[in-house]
Write an enzyme that holds these catalytic residues in place. Structure first.
Site, PDB file in Angstrom:
ATOM      1  N   GLU A 128       0.818  -1.224   0.000  1.00 27.60           N
ATOM      2  CA  GLU A 128       0.000   0.000   0.000  1.00 27.60           C
ATOM      3  C   GLU A 128       0.850   1.272   0.000  1.00 27.60           C
ATOM      4  O   GLU A 128       0.897   2.014   0.993  1.00 27.60           O
ATOM      5  CB  GLU A 128      -0.963   0.004   1.187  1.00 27.60           C
ATOM      6  CG  GLU A 128      -2.075  -1.003   1.044  1.00 27.60           C
ATOM      7  CD  GLU A 128      -3.202  -0.816   2.062  1.00 27.60           C
ATOM      8  OE1 GLU A 128      -3.004  -0.131   3.074  1.00 27.60           O
ATOM      9  OE2 GLU A 128      -4.291  -1.357   1.823  1.00 27.60           O
ATOM     10  N   HIS A 163      -8.991  -6.482  14.601  1.00 25.78           N
ATOM     11  CA  HIS A 163      -9.338  -6.705  13.191  1.00 25.78           C
ATOM     12  C   HIS A 163      -9.658  -8.175  12.951  1.00 25.78           C
ATOM     13  O   HIS A 163      -8.851  -9.053  13.237  1.00 25.78           O
ATOM     14  CB  HIS A 163      -8.143  -6.288  12.337  1.00 25.78           C
ATOM     15  CG  HIS A 163      -8.446  -6.128  10.886  1.00 25.78           C
ATOM     16  ND1 HIS A 163      -8.862  -7.163  10.078  1.00 25.78           N
ATOM     17  CD2 HIS A 163      -8.394  -5.039  10.095  1.00 25.78           C
ATOM     18  CE1 HIS A 163      -9.042  -6.716   8.850  1.00 25.78           C
ATOM     19  NE2 HIS A 163      -8.765  -5.427   8.837  1.00 25.78           N
ATOM     20  N   GLU A 220      -6.620  -7.738  -0.587  1.00 23.98           N
ATOM     21  CA  GLU A 220      -7.125  -7.830   0.786  1.00 23.98           C
ATOM     22  C   GLU A 220      -8.622  -7.552   0.739  1.00 23.98           C
ATOM     23  O   GLU A 220      -9.046  -6.504   0.262  1.00 23.98           O
ATOM     24  CB  GLU A 220      -6.441  -6.796   1.692  1.00 23.98           C
ATOM     25  CG  GLU A 220      -4.940  -6.964   1.780  1.00 23.98           C
ATOM     26  CD  GLU A 220      -4.283  -5.913   2.678  1.00 23.98           C
ATOM     27  OE1 GLU A 220      -4.997  -5.182   3.400  1.00 23.98           O
ATOM     28  OE2 GLU A 220      -3.049  -5.809   2.631  1.00 23.98           O
TER      29      GLU A 220
HETATM   30  C1  GAL Z   1      -4.525  -2.545   4.933  1.00 23.76           C
HETATM   31  C2  GAL Z   1      -3.096  -3.030   5.079  1.00 23.76           C
HETATM   32  C3  GAL Z   1      -3.008  -4.273   5.928  1.00 23.76           C
HETATM   33  C4  GAL Z   1      -3.852  -4.140   7.151  1.00 23.76           C
HETATM   34  C5  GAL Z   1      -5.266  -3.858   6.741  1.00 23.76           C
HETATM   35  C6  GAL Z   1      -6.237  -3.770   7.895  1.00 23.76           C
HETATM   36  O1  GAL Z   1      -4.563  -1.189   4.666  1.00 23.76           O
HETATM   37  O2  GAL Z   1      -2.522  -3.291   3.829  1.00 23.76           O
HETATM   38  O3  GAL Z   1      -1.665  -4.502   6.277  1.00 23.76           O
HETATM   39  O4  GAL Z   1      -3.343  -3.118   7.945  1.00 23.76           O
HETATM   40  O5  GAL Z   1      -5.295  -2.636   6.062  1.00 23.76           O
HETATM   41  O6  GAL Z   1      -7.535  -3.498   7.450  1.00 23.76           O
END
Ligand code: GAL
Length: 656
Positions: free
Chosen positions: A147, A371, A320
Site C-alpha cells: 500500500e 481486526h 485484501e
Molecule cells: C490494509 C493493510 C493491511 C492491514 C489492513 C487492515 O490497509 O494493507 O496490512 O493493515 O489494512 O484493514
C-alpha cells in the site's frame, strides 16, 4: 473470449504463530477452497534481525508447508517496514510530515521514497528475497511493498525530497526562466534565480504557489514510480514469468497510480467496504440514509468504482478483502450476514481473478488485534469462513469470461484530483466525490463502466464521460474531437493548463468548441446551501459548484437554476454540465446521456446494482430490505431469485 474462474486467497503471517500450527493452517486453507497465500510483506526484521544476520529458515519452512499442501504463494518484498537497526543507521531515511517533523519508528511506512540510501536498501532486500524464492515453483506471483502512500506517506517533506525535487525541476524545465513563467512567480515577488533556491512548498505564511505544489506532487509520484520500478526490475530478472502486483487502496489519490502500474502486471487493491463507508466523510459525507442503510455492507458503488478503476491498469486482483469488523475506521460494525459473499461476487463480476481475504487468523496482539480474520484468535472459524467457502463453491459452478470492455468510459485523472483541491476555491469540492457521484448515477441506470485515463484508446465506447478532468491533454482533446461517441463533460473540465494556469481562451480551454460554452465565473457554494434547479419536468438541487458563462453559436441550453442560469449545454453530440447536481437529478441526466448514446437504461431500485460479465448479469443488493430485479432485465436465473434479500446476489444469464 478467455474463460477463467475466480480464485480465493488469504493473507497469512506465519511469523505471528507457533510453528506447530502452520501445517494445520495450510490444511484448513485448502479445505476452505483457498488457492493463493500472500506472505512476508512485513517480515524484514524477522528475516534480518541485524545487518547481515539472516534467518531464512522459518520462511523456508513456511513456504514448504504451504507448497506441500498445494497452495500457491504471492511473495512480497518487505520494504513497507524497515527495521529499527536500519532507521538507526540512517535516520534521515525517515519520511517527514507536512509540518516538517520526521515520522517515528514503531508502526510502518516510515521511509522516504526519495532517500537514496533507503532506495539502495530496498533493492538489496528485494534482491535477497528474489534470489531465495524467485525460482520456487510454489511462488507464482509477487507483490511489491505494501500500500504505497498508506497513512499519508506518498509525499515526504524531508531534506532528501527537497534535494531530489531541485534536480527534477532542473531536468523538467532546463532553465529557471521557464520555471518562473510556468509558476507565475511574477506574482508576490516569488521569482527564483536558480533551482537551488527552491524549497518544498510548505510552511509558507499563507498558501504556497499552487503550480509549485503541483510539481512537487508530480515529483513525489515519480519517486514512487522509481522505487517500485527498481524492485520490479530485480524481480523480473530473478523470478521471470511470475506476474507482479502492488496492492493499492480505496479513495486514495496522493500519487498518480498509472505510471506506477505501467511496470506491473496486476493492479490489485485492498477492499474494506464498511471501514471506507465510515471514512468517506473525508470526501463529503454520504447521505445519512446511506450511512444507516448500508452500515453493514458499505457504499453500493464504492467497491465497483475501484474494481473498474484498477482493472483499467492491469489484471484485477483484490489482494485484501474485509472479512469482518476492521479496527481503523471511525467506528467498526460487524458485516451483515452474506456481505462477505456478496463483496466477493461483486469483485468477480468486475473481473477480479483473485479475492484474497485479509487475514487468515485474527492476531491477539499489537495494533490490529481488533481486526477480524477468517479464523478467530483461538483458531476456530470466524463467520466469514463459511461465506468465503460458499462463494468459491458457487463461483466454481458458473462459467466466467475474462472482462471485456464496457460501452461507457469514464475518464479519471489523478492530477485533476490534486488540481481541484489546489484551487482552494471550494473546501467542499472533492474531485473523487464528484467522479463517484457520476459513476453512481450511471449504475443507478443499470450501466457498466470502464474507468480509464486520458491516454486510453476511446474508440470502442458509445458514451465518454469527462467529469472535471481539469487539464485536458492534447491527445485527449484530439480523441474527443474525432470521436463519434456521445460526450458528457463538466463541470471543471479543461479548467486549467498543465502548469495550473487559467487557459488563455478561458475554460474549458481546448474543449471549448466541443462544449459550446465559455466559462466566465464560478459560483462556489457551501455543500449545505444548495440552490434549486430544474431540468425538463424534474426539480432538483445544485450544490458546491456552478459555472456561469456564454453559449457559443450553435449551442443550446437545457434546464436552469433558480436564477435562470443554464444547467446543461448541448452542442452537437456533446453535453456540458455546468454544475454539481445532487444524486436524483444526476441520475436522470445521465439516463438521458445513455439513451442518446444508444444504450439501455434500467430503473434500478435503490441499492440494487448490476454488472455485466460476459453473458452474466450479476446483481447485488446493498440495501436493508429485499428488492426485485426490474422486469426490463430478462434471462435465465443462474443463481438466486428475482427477489434479492439484503446482501443477496442473483445472476441472470443474458443469453436467455
Ligand atoms: C490494509 C493493510 C493491511 C492491514 C489492513 C487492515 O490497509 O494493507 O496490512 O493493515 O489494512 O484493514
Amino acid at each position: 473470449m478467455v474463460n477463467y474462474t475466480p480464485n480465493i486467497g488469504v493473507c497469512y503471517y506465519p511469523e505471528h504463530w507457533p510453528e506447530d500450527q502452520w501445517q494445520s493452517d495450510a490444511e484448513r486453507m485448502v479445505q476452505a477452497g483457498i488457492s493463493q497465500v500472500r506472505l512476508a510483506e512485513f517480515s524484514w526484521s524477522k528475516i534480518e534481525a541485524r545487518r547481515g544476520e539472516f534467518s531464512w529458515g522459518w520462511l523456508d519452512r513456511a513456504v514448504e508447508i504451504l507448497a506441500q499442501a498445494g497452495l500457491s504463494i504471492t511473495m512480497c518484498t518487505p520494504t513497507a517496514t524497515p527495521p529499527k537497526w536500519l532507521v538507526d543507521e540512517m535516520p534521515d531515511m525517515l519520511a517527514y510530515d507536512a509540518d516538517g517533523r520526521p515520522r517515528g519508528f514503531g508502526s510502518r511506512r516510515h521511509y522516504s521514497f526519495a532517500h537514496k540510501g533507503y532506495r539502495g536498501e530496498s533493492r538489496r532486500i528485494t534482491r535477497l528475497i528474489a534470489e531465495r524464492y524467485g525460482q520456487h515453483p510454489a511462488v507464482t506471483a509477487w507483490q511489491t511493498d505494501n500500500e504505497y502512500g498508506c497513512h499519508d506517506t506518498a509525499i515526504s517533506w524531508c531534506p532528501a525530497a527537497r534535494d531530489g525535487f531541485r534536480l527534477w525541476l532542473a531536468d523538467t524545465y532546463q532553465t529557471i526562466d521557464r520555471l518562473n513563467d510556468a509558476w507565475g512567480t511574477a506574482f508576490w515577488s516569488m521569482r527564483y534565480a536558480s533551482f537551488d533556491e527552491i524549497e518544498l512548498p510548505h510552511l509558507t505564511v499563507t498558501e504556497a504557489n499552487p503550480s509549485h505544489t503541483l510539481d512537487f506532487y508530480r515529483f513525489s509520484t515519480e519517486m514512487v514510480r522509481q522505487f517500485n520500478a527498481e524492485q520490479v526490475d530485480i524481480l523480473r530478472q530473478l523470478s521471470p514469468g511470475r506476474p507482479i502486483a502492488h496492492n493499492y487502496m480505496g479513495m486514495f489519490d496522493q500519487f498518480d497510480h498509472r505510471p506506477v502500474a505501467a511496470a506491473l502486471d496486476i493492479a490489485s487493491w485492498d477492499s474494506y467496504p464498511i471501514g471506507m463507508l465510515q471514512n468517506m466523510a473525508s470526501v463529503g459525507a454520504p447521505d445519512t440514509d446511506m450511512l444507516t442503510d448500508c452500515l453493514r455492507v458499505g457504499d453500493p458503488d464504492f467497491q465497483a468504482f475501484h474494481h473498474d478503476l484498477y482493472r483499467g491498469m492491469g489484471r484485477l486482483w483484490v489482494m485484501e478483502q474485509q472479512p469482518g469488523p476492521v479496527n481503523w475506521a471511525r467506528t467498526n460494525a460487524v458485516p451483515a450476514d452474506g456481505a462477505v459473499r456478496m463483496w466477493s461476487f461483486e469483485a468477480a463480476a468486475h473481473g477480479a481473478e483473485l479475492i484474497s481475504y485479509f487475514r487468515w487468523r485474527q492476531v491477539p496482539f499489537a495494533q490490529e488485534q481488533m481486526h477480524a480474520g477468517l479464523c478467530l484468535p483461538d483458531g476456530r472459524d470466524a463467520p466469514a469462513m463459511k461465506e468465503a467457502k460458499q462463494f468459491i463453491d458457487e463461483a466454481g459452478q458458473l462459467s466466467w469470461d475474462a472482462p471485456s470492455s464496457a460501452k461507457i468510459a469514464l475518464i479519471y485523472e489523478y492530477e485533476a484530483s490534486w488540481m481541484a483541491a489546489l484551487d482552494g476555491q471550494s473546501a467542499d469540492f472533492s474531485h473523487l466525490r464528484l467522479v463517484l457521484d457520476v459513476y453512481r448515477a450511471i449504475r443507478q441506470n443499470g450501466g457498466s463502466v470502464d474507468i480509464v485515463g486520458s491516454a486510453a484508446d476511446l474508440s470502442g465506447y458509445s458514451l465518454i464521460i469527462v467529469p472535471a478532468v481539469m487539464t485536458v491533454s492534447d491527445k485527449l482533446a484530439d480523441a474527443l474531437h474525432q470521436s463519434t461517441a456521445k460526450i458528457f463533460m463538466g463541470p471543471r473540465t479543461g479548467a486549467k493548463t498543465a502548469n495550473f494556469q487559467i487557459p488563455a481562451n478561458l475554460p474549458p480551454g481546448n474543449l471549448q468548441s466541443l462544449a459550446g460554452f465559455v466559462i466566465e465565473q464560478i459560483d462556489a457554494l457551501p455543500a449545505n446551501q444548495p440552490v434549486s434547479c430544474k431540468w425538463r419536468n424534474h426539480a432538483g438541487r445544485l450544490h458546491i459548484w456552478h459555472e456561469r458563462g456564454q453559449l457559443m453559436t450553435g449551442a443550446s441550453a437545457e434546464g436552469e437554476t433558480e436564477s435562470g442560469l443554464p444547467l446543461l449545454i448541448h452542442n452537437d453530440r456533446t453535453s456540458y454540465l455546468t454544475g454539481w447536481v445532487e444524486t436524483g437529478l444526476m441520475t436522470l441526466i445521465c439516463a438521458e446521456q445513455m439513451r442518446d448514446a444508444g444504450l439501455d437504461v434500467h430503473e434500478m431500485p435503490e441499492y440494487l446494482r448490476v454488472r455485466q460479465s460476459g453473458d452474466m448479469l450479476i446483481f447485488t443488493n446493498y440495501g436493508p430490505r429485499p428488492v426485485t430485479i426490474p422486469d426490463t432485465f430478462s434471462g435465465r436465473l443462474l443463481l438466486g431469485e428475482r427477489i434479492l434479500p439484503p446482501a443477496g446476489v442473483s445472476i441472470l444469464s443474458s443469453d436467455n
